[in-house]
Write a protein that holds these residues in place. Structure first.
Motif, mmCIF file in Angstrom:
data_model
loop_
_atom_site.group_PDB
_atom_site.id
_atom_site.type_symbol
_atom_site.label_atom_id
_atom_site.label_comp_id
_atom_site.label_asym_id
_atom_site.label_seq_id
_atom_site.Cartn_x
_atom_site.Cartn_y
_atom_site.Cartn_z
ATOM 1 N N GLY A 116 0.810 -1.214 0.000
ATOM 2 C CA GLY A 116 0.000 0.000 0.000
ATOM 3 C C GLY A 116 0.843 1.262 0.000
ATOM 4 N N VAL A 117 1.930 1.238 0.767
ATOM 5 C CA VAL A 117 2.822 2.397 0.802
ATOM 6 C C VAL A 117 3.471 2.597 -0.558
ATOM 7 N N ARG A 118 3.932 1.501 -1.168
ATOM 8 C CA ARG A 118 4.549 1.610 -2.496
ATOM 9 C C ARG A 118 3.556 2.186 -3.511
ATOM 10 N N ALA A 119 2.313 1.738 -3.448
ATOM 11 C CA ALA A 119 1.293 2.217 -4.384
ATOM 12 C C ALA A 119 0.969 3.689 -4.164
ATOM 13 N N SER A 120 1.251 4.192 -2.960
ATOM 14 C CA SER A 120 0.937 5.591 -2.633
ATOM 15 C C SER A 120 2.081 6.540 -2.969
ATOM 16 N N GLU A 121 3.187 6.021 -3.457
ATOM 17 C CA GLU A 121 4.352 6.879 -3.662
ATOM 18 C C GLU A 121 4.095 7.964 -4.693
ATOM 19 N N ALA A 122 3.285 7.656 -5.723
ATOM 20 C CA ALA A 122 2.962 8.690 -6.716
ATOM 21 C C ALA A 122 2.208 9.835 -6.051
ATOM 22 N N SER A 123 1.258 9.494 -5.182
ATOM 23 C CA SER A 123 0.507 10.536 -4.462
ATOM 24 C C SER A 123 1.416 11.308 -3.515
ATOM 25 N N MET A 124 2.401 10.614 -2.923
ATOM 26 C CA MET A 124 3.348 11.304 -2.038
ATOM 27 C C MET A 124 4.172 12.330 -2.806
ATOM 28 N N GLU A 125 4.629 11.950 -3.993
ATOM 29 C CA GLU A 125 5.409 12.886 -4.803
ATOM 30 C C GLU A 125 4.575 14.100 -5.194
ATOM 31 N N ILE A 126 3.315 13.846 -5.580
ATOM 32 C CA ILE A 126 2.423 14.947 -5.965
ATOM 33 C C ILE A 126 2.176 15.861 -4.774
ATOM 34 N N LEU A 127 1.912 15.267 -3.608
ATOM 35 C CA LEU A 127 1.642 16.062 -2.413
ATOM 36 C C LEU A 127 2.852 16.905 -2.037
ATOM 37 N N ALA A 128 4.028 16.291 -2.030
ATOM 38 C CA ALA A 128 5.237 17.030 -1.654
ATOM 39 C C ALA A 128 5.491 18.191 -2.615
ATOM 40 N N ALA A 129 5.301 17.936 -3.920
ATOM 41 C CA ALA A 129 5.502 18.999 -4.915
ATOM 42 C C ALA A 129 4.465 20.112 -4.741
ATOM 43 N N ALA A 130 3.217 19.729 -4.452
ATOM 44 C CA ALA A 130 2.157 20.726 -4.272
ATOM 45 C C ALA A 130 2.420 21.583 -3.043
ATOM 46 N N VAL A 131 2.828 20.953 -1.942
ATOM 47 C CA VAL A 131 3.111 21.705 -0.709
ATOM 48 C C VAL A 131 4.278 22.663 -0.936
ATOM 49 N N GLU A 132 5.300 22.194 -1.647
ATOM 50 C CA GLU A 132 6.450 23.060 -1.932
ATOM 51 C C GLU A 132 6.026 24.234 -2.809
ATOM 52 N N ASP A 133 5.184 23.957 -3.812
ATOM 53 C CA ASP A 133 4.712 25.004 -4.716
ATOM 54 C C ASP A 133 3.872 26.034 -3.957
ATOM 55 N N LEU A 134 2.946 25.553 -3.133
ATOM 56 C CA LEU A 134 2.055 26.464 -2.406
ATOM 57 C C LEU A 134 2.795 27.263 -1.345
ATOM 58 N N SER A 135 3.883 26.708 -0.811
ATOM 59 C CA SER A 135 4.613 27.406 0.254
ATOM 60 C C SER A 135 5.429 28.578 -0.272
ATOM 61 N N ARG A 136 5.630 28.638 -1.591
ATOM 62 C CA ARG A 136 6.429 29.734 -2.150
ATOM 63 C C ARG A 136 5.683 31.060 -2.143
ATOM 64 N N ALA A 137 4.350 30.983 -2.219
ATOM 65 C CA ALA A 137 3.548 32.200 -2.330
ATOM 66 C C ALA A 137 3.050 32.652 -0.961
ATOM 67 N N ASP A 138 2.807 33.952 -0.847
ATOM 68 C CA ASP A 138 2.250 34.498 0.397
ATOM 69 C C ASP A 138 0.761 34.177 0.459
ATOM 70 N N ALA A 139 0.332 33.595 1.553
ATOM 71 C CA ALA A 139 -1.079 33.244 1.715
ATOM 72 C C ALA A 139 -1.884 34.482 2.086
ATOM 73 N N HIS A 140 -3.083 34.555 1.556
ATOM 74 C CA HIS A 140 -3.967 35.680 1.862
ATOM 75 C C HIS A 140 -4.466 35.582 3.308
ATOM 76 N N VAL A 141 -4.475 36.717 3.982
ATOM 77 C CA VAL A 141 -4.979 36.788 5.356
ATOM 78 C C VAL A 141 -6.306 37.539 5.327
ATOM 79 N N GLU A 142 -7.360 36.933 5.876
ATOM 80 C CA GLU A 142 -8.692 37.526 5.787
ATOM 81 C C GLU A 142 -8.932 38.632 6.809
ATOM 82 N N GLU A 143 -8.152 38.681 7.877
ATOM 83 C CA GLU A 143 -8.358 39.688 8.912
ATOM 84 C C GLU A 143 -7.515 40.926 8.584
ATOM 85 N N PRO A 144 -8.170 42.088 8.425
ATOM 86 C CA PRO A 144 -7.395 43.294 8.110
ATOM 87 C C PRO A 144 -6.525 43.736 9.279
ATOM 88 N N VAL A 145 -5.397 44.345 8.962
ATOM 89 C CA VAL A 145 -4.525 44.884 10.003
ATOM 90 C C VAL A 145 -5.165 46.129 10.620
#
Length: 619
Positions: A323-352
């Motif tokens: 099961g872990v071996r079969a999930s490796e493709a999803s792990m690679e996608i998740l790791a790449a997505a998290v790295e991609d999303l972490s590069r950008a500044d996240a929007h904050v809904e509460e005004p300063v």
């Protein structure tokens, strides 16, 4: 056994824990404690079998645990002691198995909570990423990646199962080594070598099947979404059969890959059964050749009891590895997505700063280019949008109107230049800027919920102000329409507002924007689906707001922009003319031709019946 040291697995599980906001070391430390407890619970009954086997083979009853039991019973008769001791061991098996199940439930709960937190965090990351980044993504990609966190969460459970099982097998082998070293070594080599070879042969196939399943899942989403969200287009273009065929083919590939994974997962169990039969024959041969018949029978009983624990544990471990071996493709996608999303500044809904921005909106030397574009979409924009006045943007398709609006809304950041309101850059505190905006798009996103819930978009029911709802409905000229609905403002309007006409949906979008009581109201082709009478009524409503809020209009229809205080004509991403309607028409030949040709709507009549949905009220 060393699956955690696989770089793909480590990267994927690390990304999962970062998403969930979990500190890896403490979380893993607790997991290790739980694994050790499960190992102890699985091993204790096997250890208890040693004195029982010694009794059966003729050992004494006056020492150790057996001696304690004999003293408590007041007899040393093996015919009494052996059955009662066996009963005690049976109870021990039951208790240890029950406690082990509770530990599995607890560990599973920890993993499930981590998975839910990661899943929510992934969706949050996509929802908070910059608008420019969001525009580049497909719905299918987002849905696959958010769902992929569940697959990686299951892989985390699988890794924990692998190591718990491995510790249990090591502990059982340690007990057997004490009882019979030669036989235990023979069994370890036979089982260990065979299982290692089996896993080595299965690993590439499991990885390929997992990758194929992940790819097929993405393709399935890409054909399912048009069938759901593009229902009218699919029906009118007669493409349902092709989309269904592609969806079916993608599902067949995904299910075929999952079927292969399931089949591959059963191979180790089948192999272990064959090896068990061979091991039993080998163990019997070794023991009969090196010991007495009585001792051999006793040791076979001990090995049989150990096998009751070891074989299911081994099968569970090998299935988890698969099961872990079969999930490796999803792990690679998740790791790449998290790295991609972490590069950008996240929007904050509460005004300063809570106080909304006030004053004129000024665009100074604004230029914008998309990252993959060769030339700017708009450039050299110097404009002042006066507070409490109406400013209209017009131009042919591709002139840059939508980009200008996205820049003014703060959804896009200028490549060059700045946009300010009252002298304050709007992007210094985006949430503060958004708090004062009301936006009416051409196609408002409507929930399958009540009229009231759609107007007060995003607010819980107990926070909705009915007075503001009624005022917004009145200004949007929807109060008469809503009065005729079965349950008034509590009427459910259907998926994407299917129970309303096109014009009614646009007015509902206008009511939503007005409910916010904005300081800046932006209408982006927001009257394109209205008949002339209703448009005139909406124009009257907007005129009544003149002086109360800044109104920005993007439109093609002449009647919509004729009475604007300022009209800005765009062409080729630049401002070609600015002033009143008559002034721009007089100095910009391209605009004058557009008016003459009727590209701005000229004098055509649009009836409500042209836009009404089947069964909807005309308006």
């Amino acid at each position: 056994m060393l699956i955690i040291f696989d770089p793909v697995v480590r990267r994927g599980l690390g990304a999962l824990m970062r998403l969930a906001g979990v500190r890896a070391v403490p979380w893993i430390a607790v997991a290790v404690v739980l694994m050790l407890l499960q190992t102890a619970l699985s091993t204790i009954p096997v250890v208890a079998m040693i004195p029982l086997m010694s009794l059966i083979s003729g050992g004494g009853v006056d020492a150790g645990v057996v001696g304690v039991l004999a003293g408590w019973l007041g007899t040393t008769d093996p015919r009494v002691v052996i059955p009662l001791f066996a009963l005690c061991i049976a109870v021990l098996f039951i208790v240890c198995s029950g406690l082990s199940v509770l530990l599995v439930w607890w560990q599973g709960g920890r993993s499930a909570r981590l998975g839910v937190a990661a899943n929510t965090a992934m969706l949050q990351a996509y929802a908070a990423e910059p608008y420019a980044s969001h525009r580049r993504r497909s719905d299918a990609e987002i849905l696959r990646n958010v769902g992929g966190t569940a697959i990686v969460g299951a892989a985390l459970t699988g890794v924990l199962t692998v190591y718990t099982s491995a510790l249990t097998l090591i502990a059982i082998c340690a007990v057997l080594l004490i009882a019979s070293p030669l036989v235990t070594l023979f069994t370890i080599v036979l089982f260990g070598g065979t299982m290692a070879l089996t896993q080595r042969r299965l690993q590439p196939a499991q990885r390929r099947a997992g990758e194929a399943s992940t790819e097929a899942n993405l393709r399935s989403w890409s054909f399912l979404l048009p069938l759901v969200h593009g229902f009218r287009e699919v029906r009118l273009s007669a493409t349902r059969r092709r989309l269904l065929s592609e969806y079916e083919a993608s599902q067949a590939r995904m299910l075929g890959s999952n079927r292969l994974l399931a089949t591959l997962g059963t191979i180790p169990a089948a192999v272990s059964q064959v090896i068990f039969a061979l091991a039993l024959a080998g163990v019997s041969a070794i023991m009969f050749s090196t010991g007495s018949a009585a001792r051999t029978i006793a040791m076979l009983g001990l090995f049989g009891a150990a096998a009751m624990r070891a074989l299911p544990t081994m099968n569970l471990m090998t299935q988890s590895i698969g099961g872990v071996r079969a999930s490796e493709a999803s792990m690679e996608i998740l790791a790449a997505a998290v790295e991609d999303l972490s590069r950008a500044d996240a929007h904050v809904e509460e005004p300063v700063v809570a106080e909304p921005l006030r004053g004129d909106i000024r665009l100074s030397g604004v230029e914008f280019s998309y990252p993959d574009a060769a030339a700017p979409v708009v450039s050299g924009i110097d404009l002042v949008i006066r507070e409490h006045r109406t400013t209209a943007f017009v131009g042919s398709s591709g002139a840059g109107k939508s980009t200008i609006i996205d820049l003014v809304l703060g959804l896009l950041a200028p490549t060059r230049g700045a946009i300010t309101c009252g002298g304050v850059p709007i992007l210094d505190d985006p949430a503060r800027w958004y708090a004062g905006l009301g936006v009416v798009p051409q196609d408002a996103f409507l929930l399958n919920d009540t009229v009231q819930a759609n107007i007060a978009f995003g607010l819980p029911e107990d926070e909705i102000d009915p007075v503001r709802v009624r005022r917004a409905l009145s200004l949007a000229r929807l109060d008469d329409v809503v009065a005729e609905l079965p349950d008034g403002v509590h009427t459910v309007i259907g998926e994407r507002g299917s129970r309303l006409s096109g014009g009614q949906r646009q007015r509902l979008g206008l009511a939503r924007a007005l409910y916010r009581e904005p300081r800046v109201l932006v209408l982006d082709e927001a009257t394109s689906a209205l008949d002339n009478d209703t448009e005139a009524q909406i124009a009257a409503s907007l005129a009544s707001l003149h002086g109360e809020m800044t109104i920005i209009i993007v439109a093609h229809r002449l009647s919509t922009v004729r009475d604007a205080d300022t009209l800005v004509f765009l062409s080729g991403g630049r401002v070609r003319g600015e002033g009143s309607f008559a002034q721009v028409r007089a100095v910009v030949p391209e605009f004058a031709r557009m008016v003459e040709l009727g590209e701005l709507g000229a004098e055509r009549t649009v009836t409500a019946e042209e836009h009404a949905a089947p069964g909807a009220e005309s308006s």
